[in-house]
Scaffold this motif. Structure first.
Motif, short mmCIF file in Angstrom:
data_model
loop_
_atom_site.label_atom_id
_atom_site.label_comp_id
_atom_site.label_asym_id
_atom_site.label_seq_id
_atom_site.Cartn_x
_atom_site.Cartn_y
_atom_site.Cartn_z
N ALA A 1 -4.35 22.94 11.92
CA ALA A 1 -3.45 21.81 12.08
C ALA A 1 -4.25 20.51 12.00
O ALA A 1 -5.39 20.44 12.48
CB ALA A 1 -2.73 21.90 13.42
N PRO A 2 -3.68 19.48 11.39
CA PRO A 2 -4.45 18.23 11.19
C PRO A 2 -4.82 17.52 12.48
O PRO A 2 -5.74 16.71 12.49
CB PRO A 2 -3.51 17.38 10.33
CG PRO A 2 -2.14 17.94 10.56
CD PRO A 2 -2.34 19.40 10.80
N HIS A 3 -4.13 17.81 13.59
CA HIS A 3 -4.44 17.10 14.82
C HIS A 3 -5.56 17.76 15.63
O HIS A 3 -5.89 17.28 16.72
CB HIS A 3 -3.19 16.98 15.70
CG HIS A 3 -2.61 18.30 16.11
ND1 HIS A 3 -1.59 18.90 15.40
CD2 HIS A 3 -2.90 19.14 17.13
CE1 HIS A 3 -1.28 20.05 15.98
NE2 HIS A 3 -2.06 20.21 17.03
N ASN A 4 -6.14 18.85 15.12
CA ASN A 4 -7.26 19.46 15.83
C ASN A 4 -8.44 18.49 15.86
O ASN A 4 -8.82 17.94 14.84
CB ASN A 4 -7.69 20.75 15.13
CG ASN A 4 -6.73 21.89 15.40
OD1 ASN A 4 -6.24 22.05 16.50
ND2 ASN A 4 -6.44 22.68 14.37
N PRO A 5 -9.06 18.29 17.01
CA PRO A 5 -10.23 17.40 17.07
C PRO A 5 -11.46 18.09 16.50
O PRO A 5 -11.59 19.32 16.52
CB PRO A 5 -10.40 17.13 18.57
CG PRO A 5 -9.82 18.34 19.24
CD PRO A 5 -8.70 18.81 18.35
N ALA A 6 -12.37 17.29 15.97
CA ALA A 6 -13.65 17.82 15.49
C ALA A 6 -14.71 17.77 16.59
O ALA A 6 -15.73 18.46 16.48
CB ALA A 6 -14.12 17.02 14.28
N TRP A 7 -14.46 16.96 17.64
CA TRP A 7 -15.41 16.82 18.74
C TRP A 7 -14.72 17.15 20.06
O TRP A 7 -13.58 16.74 20.29
CB TRP A 7 -15.98 15.40 18.81
CG TRP A 7 -16.82 15.03 17.64
CD1 TRP A 7 -16.39 14.54 16.44
CD2 TRP A 7 -18.24 15.11 17.55
NE1 TRP A 7 -17.45 14.32 15.61
CE2 TRP A 7 -18.61 14.66 16.26
CE3 TRP A 7 -19.24 15.52 18.42
CZ2 TRP A 7 -19.92 14.61 15.84
CZ3 TRP A 7 -20.56 15.47 18.00
CH2 TRP A 7 -20.89 15.02 16.73
N PHE A 8 -15.40 17.89 20.91
CA PHE A 8 -14.91 18.21 22.24
C PHE A 8 -15.94 17.74 23.25
O PHE A 8 -17.14 17.69 22.95
CB PHE A 8 -14.70 19.72 22.40
CG PHE A 8 -13.55 20.27 21.58
CD1 PHE A 8 -12.30 20.46 22.16
CD2 PHE A 8 -13.72 20.60 20.25
CE1 PHE A 8 -11.25 20.98 21.42
CE2 PHE A 8 -12.68 21.12 19.50
CZ PHE A 8 -11.43 21.30 20.08
N ALA A 9 -15.47 17.43 24.44
CA ALA A 9 -16.40 17.10 25.51
C ALA A 9 -17.25 18.33 25.84
O ALA A 9 -16.84 19.47 25.62
CB ALA A 9 -15.65 16.63 26.75
N ALA A 10 -18.45 18.08 26.36
CA ALA A 10 -19.39 19.17 26.59
C ALA A 10 -18.84 20.22 27.54
O ALA A 10 -19.19 21.40 27.44
CB ALA A 10 -20.71 18.62 27.11
N ASP A 11 -17.97 19.82 28.49
CA ASP A 11 -17.44 20.77 29.47
C ASP A 11 -15.97 21.10 29.23
O ASP A 11 -15.31 21.70 30.09
CB ASP A 11 -17.61 20.21 30.88
CG ASP A 11 -16.96 18.83 31.03
OD1 ASP A 11 -16.53 18.27 29.99
OD2 ASP A 11 -16.91 18.30 32.16
N ALA A 12 -15.40 20.73 28.08
CA ALA A 12 -13.98 20.96 27.81
C ALA A 12 -13.78 22.32 27.16
O ALA A 12 -14.60 22.77 26.35
CB ALA A 12 -13.43 19.86 26.90
N PRO A 13 -12.69 23.02 27.49
CA PRO A 13 -12.38 24.27 26.80
C PRO A 13 -11.98 23.98 25.35
O PRO A 13 -11.41 22.93 25.04
CB PRO A 13 -11.22 24.85 27.61
CG PRO A 13 -10.58 23.66 28.25
CD PRO A 13 -11.68 22.69 28.53
N VAL A 14 -12.27 24.91 24.47
CA VAL A 14 -12.00 24.73 23.04
C VAL A 14 -10.81 25.60 22.66
O VAL A 14 -10.81 26.81 22.90
CB VAL A 14 -13.23 25.10 22.19
CG1 VAL A 14 -12.89 24.98 20.71
CG2 VAL A 14 -14.40 24.21 22.55
N ALA A 15 -9.79 24.96 22.09
CA ALA A 15 -8.62 25.67 21.56
C ALA A 15 -8.18 24.94 20.31
O ALA A 15 -8.13 23.70 20.28
CB ALA A 15 -7.50 25.72 22.59
N LEU A 16 -7.87 25.67 19.26
CA LEU A 16 -7.45 25.10 17.99
C LEU A 16 -6.08 25.65 17.62
O LEU A 16 -5.74 26.79 17.95
CB LEU A 16 -8.45 25.45 16.88
CG LEU A 16 -9.89 24.96 17.09
CD1 LEU A 16 -10.79 25.46 15.96
CD2 LEU A 16 -9.95 23.45 17.18
#
Length: 618
Positions: free
Chosen positions: A406-421
């Motif tokens: 999806a186009p709204h997926n971020p390319a950068w996450f905070a170091a302690d944030a969970p990752v979900a796409l």
């Protein structure tokens, strides 16, 4: 000439060995021979070299420098022979008068009374009236050559004719004085004006001065230079990353569109550029399309296969919008992407609202897209939608495989944030998700750039793999949220999706390092910061194959460059690594001498006292 030889020629007590290393007959050889002769006091020997110099090497800068030194040496050695040459060379004149002997006040008044009417001894009252002196200087000639730069700001309040006004505006830099707006407007109204951008002051006007200027000269709203000047000043500061900070990007684009919407049709290409980025930014933020903005975008006259026919037939050529025009230097944003894909995405997201702007679209194209949107979403009237598409196109749509992030997926996450796409999936019964943790340092050393989706993963083992199975019919497009617990640690990851013979890839980064830089005496002083802007004293930087570690204050010092340019730099701290770019500068040194003395102290037989200021700037 290498550094060791230069040092030998400059510092050695006996330069004969160093001179022997130079090529006889060359300009360098003759130059340093003459210089050595002058140092030794052998001025006749230096004269012999200088006499043959023009025929051997021509009138080069080295020749002029040696002649000047020779004259100064001659003045100190044999003054009568060389003093006139030095006087003519320096343009010295002796029009001043001799010093008067000091005495009592009565003696001074007596001498003043006998000085005669042609020799005044005191200035009349009002001789130093600043307004009168400025008026006299301004009236001396139309070029205002006798008016200093400080005086030009005072002339803004005067009524000047066109020639002097143009000269004044040509010399002015930035000034907050309100009178400058009216003067610029009056100058632009002259038939002899070079137009906006012809004078330096045009480039120094602020946003609060450019808008009042356009109120006085409304035609400027159609001038590309004035529009570019306004847009450039509306850009956010350099610390704002428009690619990653989407909220700041949206606020900037909203303000930009409020300005661009009021521009004449000659700026339609800029309007298309701004509107495309507004709609694309909303899509990247996960928001639905703004119907009003979509209508404004579709209303712009341009040629595209999805637009209604004949919309550009009666439009001037310079008013036809070019959505892909490059305004990067003005707006700081890249050229617009796929025009049709953006409109199609908006229609699929909100099919009902798209009907409001059907007049701008090709009816056949719009009906097919609306039918396709209903089938992909599993909406009602599927049979009717299939009839609109036709059996062949409907079958092709059913068999089409889609697998995209999806186009709204971020390319950068905070170091302690969970990752979900989020992934849009169609006609994929089994989806394989592979997670690769990439070493950015190794990749940077090999490619000298940040990790991108073109990375060759052949031979690499995934650090995590999961398989998802779906049961939706092949015609349905479904958005799935994929949790990625394997991306818990900070670092760089490549996410590979594989399903039904198709693959899709994304690169994400957990945690981010940034930097600030200043130029110090020893080179580039770089401070590395984390996501929150806090310094990371444990971080290090890599430029090329060289590693730079921080000093006791946590700053990384990179020496000046012999090849100044924008260069990729890897910032690393623990599991975090980011590629940034730094503008390397070269070191330049300048030695200067300022000498001040009273010209009346230069009399024969007296010692003159001077003030010297020596400076070495790096």
């Amino acid at each position: 000439m290498d550094l060791e030889l230069l040092e030998a020629l400059a510092l050695s007590g006996d330069r004969s060995a160093a001179l022997a290393q130079l090529l006889p007959g060359s300009e360098d050889h003759d130059y340093h021979r003459a210089l050595d002769a002058q140092h030794r006091g052998a001025l006749d020997e230096a004269d012999a070299i200088l006499r043959s110099w023009p025929e051997r090497h021509g009138h080069t800068p080295g020749y002029d420098r040696l002649r000047a030194r020779q004259l100064l040496y001659r003045v100190t050695a044999t003054p009568p022979e060389a003093v006139e040459q030095v006087r003519d060379w320096l343009g010295v004149n002796h029009w001043h008068e001799a010093d008067a002997e000091l005495g009592t006040e009565a003696e001074t008044e007596a001498r003043d009374e006998g000085a005669g009417p042609s020799r005044p001894t005191r200035l009349p009252d009002g001789a130093f009236d600043p307004v009168a002196l400025l008026r006299q200087a301004a009236e001396a000639d139309a070029s205002l050559s006798q008016v200093t730069d400080e005086g030009t700001s005072e002339l803004l309040e005067w009524q000047l004719e066109a020639a002097r006004r143009r000269v004044l505006l040509g010399r002015l830099g930035h000034t907050p004085q309100p009178e400058v707006v009216a003067l610029v407007a009056d100058e632009l109204a002259q038939r002899s004006s070079g137009g906006f951008g012809a004078l330096a002051i045009h480039r120094d006007l602020t946003l609060d001065q450019l808008h009042p200027l356009a109120e006085l000269r409304p035609e400027l709203r159609g001038h590309a230079g004035w529009v570019a000047a306004v847009v450039t000043r509306m850009r956010p500061p350099a610390a704002v990353d428009l690619e990653l900070e989407l909220d700041a990007r949206a606020a900037y684009l909203d303000e930009l569109w409020r300005f661009a919407a009021g521009l004449p049709p000659a700026s339609n290409s800029l309007k298309a550029h701004v509107l495309w980025h507004l709609l694309d930014t909303a899509r990247r933020r996960g928001a639905g399309p703004n119907i009003e903005l979509l209508g404004a975008y579709l209303a712009l006259p341009r040629a595209a296969r999805f637009l209604a026919r004949g919309r550009t037939d009666r439009v001037r050529r310079d008013e036809v919008a070019e959505p892909g025009a490059d305004f990067t230097q003005i707006t700081g944003l890249p050229p617009a992407g796929d025009d049709e894909e953006l409109v199609r995405d908006a229609i699929h997201r909100d099919p009902e609202a798209a009907e409001r702007h059907a007049a701008y679209l090709d009816r056949g194209w719009l009906d097919a897209e609306l039918a396709e949107a209903r089938l992909l979403a599993g909406g009602p009237d599927a049979d009717r939608a299939t009839l609109v598409l036709g059996p062949v196109r409907a079958a092709a749509l059913r068999d089409r495989i889609e697998l995209a992030f999806a186009p709204h997926n971020p390319a950068w996450f905070a170091a302690d944030a969970p990752v979900a796409l989020e992934v849009e999936v169609k006609h994929v019964a089994e989806l394989v998700i592979k997670v690769f943790r990439i070493d950015p340092l190794a990749y940077y050393h090999h490619h000298r750039r940040a990790i991108d989706a073109a990375l060759d993963l052949d031979g690499l083992a995934a650090s995590d793999e999961q398989v998802l199975r779906f049961t939706e019919p092949p015609i349905r497009r479904v958005r799935r949220r994929i949790e990625l617990p394997a991306c818990a640690r900070p670092g760089s990851y490549v996410i590979d999706l594989i399903g039904n013979g198709m693959s899709s890839r994304a690169v994400i980064h957990k945690g981010r390092l940034r930097h600030v830089m200043r130029v110090g005496a020893a080179g580039h002083v770089i401070t590395i910061l984390d996501d929150a802007g806090r310094p990371r004293p444990d971080a290090r930087a890599w430029l090329g194959d060289r590693e730079y570690v921080p000093d006791e204050r946590g700053a990384v010092v990179v020496p000046f460059s012999t090849a100044p340019a924008r260069t990729a730099m890897l910032l690393a701290a623990g599991d975090l690594a980011s590629v940034a770019y730094v503008d390397l500068v070269a070191e330049t040194a300048k030695l200067a001498l300022g000498l001040v003395l009273d010209r009346q102290a230069l009399t024969a037989g007296r010692t003159a006292r001077a003030i010297a200021r020596l400076s070495l700037k790096i």
